[in-house]
Design an enzyme around this catalytic site. Structure first.
Site, short mmCIF file in Angstrom:
data_model
loop_
_atom_site.label_atom_id
_atom_site.label_comp_id
_atom_site.label_asym_id
_atom_site.label_seq_id
_atom_site.Cartn_x
_atom_site.Cartn_y
_atom_site.Cartn_z
CD GLN A 92 -50.21 -55.27 45.15
OE1 GLN A 92 -49.38 -55.12 44.26
NE2 GLN A 92 -51.51 -55.24 44.93
NE ARG A 179 -54.26 -35.31 42.20
CZ ARG A 179 -53.98 -35.98 41.10
NH1 ARG A 179 -54.97 -36.30 40.26
NH2 ARG A 179 -52.74 -36.31 40.79
#
Length: 237
Positions: A92, A179
């Site tokens: 970012q 997960r």
């Protein structure tokens, strides 16, 4: 649709590699000749032994690399908690969010139109603030990279991200155990299931029984936090 997951690279002949490494531990023969001498039956037998005994260190010799898009920063923050892995994530600091940044709407919010509306309105506000901060910083004399580096602090966890992930075979088994579990957050669980389907295509023996413990070993170590799925599995529901 959820995350876009693609297995982009992996160790060639992963199961043969693991089997050769396992056999080398108990053989005077070199690794290269072991690779040449093993047939499919030998590989299946050796993998059955090491997986059954839990002797998983030889799985560390094989690696799998995935390109993942369409996940939120929430999911990527959970992902990088798996430390025995390598990650390359879209920055970012260098990639400017233009127009409306991409974002992930959680399924629970998608179930209600009013909540979806509220969520999307907030995303538009966040983009507006990001744009205004970027412009003001650049007007103050900062270069674009410096401006977006600071302005990114207003971007929410919902912001979409892209990431490349590499894990060895042993780490992947552990990742799938945690997960793919129903207690895992839905977004990372859906991503993990897509990853599992793809590695099963290239290493079906190693990952045949990969997944949550309730499925693979008919047990659960979550205690009072268990989702209750194990009880249903035991009675065949």
């Amino acid at each position: 649709m959820g995350a876009k997951v693609k297995l982009i690279n992996y160790t060639p002949n992963p199961e043969r590699t693991v089997a050769a490494a396992a056999r080398l531990c108990y053989s005077p023969t070199g690794a290269e000749s072991l690779l040449d001498s093993m047939d499919r039956n030998d590989i299946e037998r050796l993998l059955g032994i090491i997986l059954g005994n839990g002797h998983l260190s030889t799985l560390e010799h094989i690696s799998f690399t995935f390109a993942v898009e369409g996940i939120s920063r929430v999911a990527s923050h959970q992902l990088v908690r798996h430390r025995i892995a390598s990650y390359s994530q879209q920055s970012q600091r260098y990639v400017k969010e233009k127009g409306q940044f991409e974002y992930i709407v959680p399924k629970k919010i998608k179930e209600d139109k009013e909540m979806v509306k509220l969520f999307k309105e907030n995303m538009k506000k966040q983009q507006k603030v990001y744009d205004e901060l970027t412009a003001k910083l650049m007007d103050s004399g900062y270069k674009e990279k410096e401006a977006i580096e600071a302005a990114r602090y207003v971007l929410p966890n919902a912001t979409e991200t892209k990431i490349v992930i590499s894990m060895n075979g042993r780490s992947l088994l552990h990742f799938f155990e945690l997960r793919c579990c129903e207690r895992a957050q839905r977004e990372i669980r859906d991503m993990a299931k897509k990853m599992l389907r793809q590695v099963r295509e290239v290493a079906p023996i190693i990952f045949k029984k990969a997944g949550p413990l309730c499925e693979t070993e008919r047990r659960c170590k979550e205690g009072k936090l268990s989702c209750g799925r194990l009880a249903k599995i035991k009675v065949g529901k």
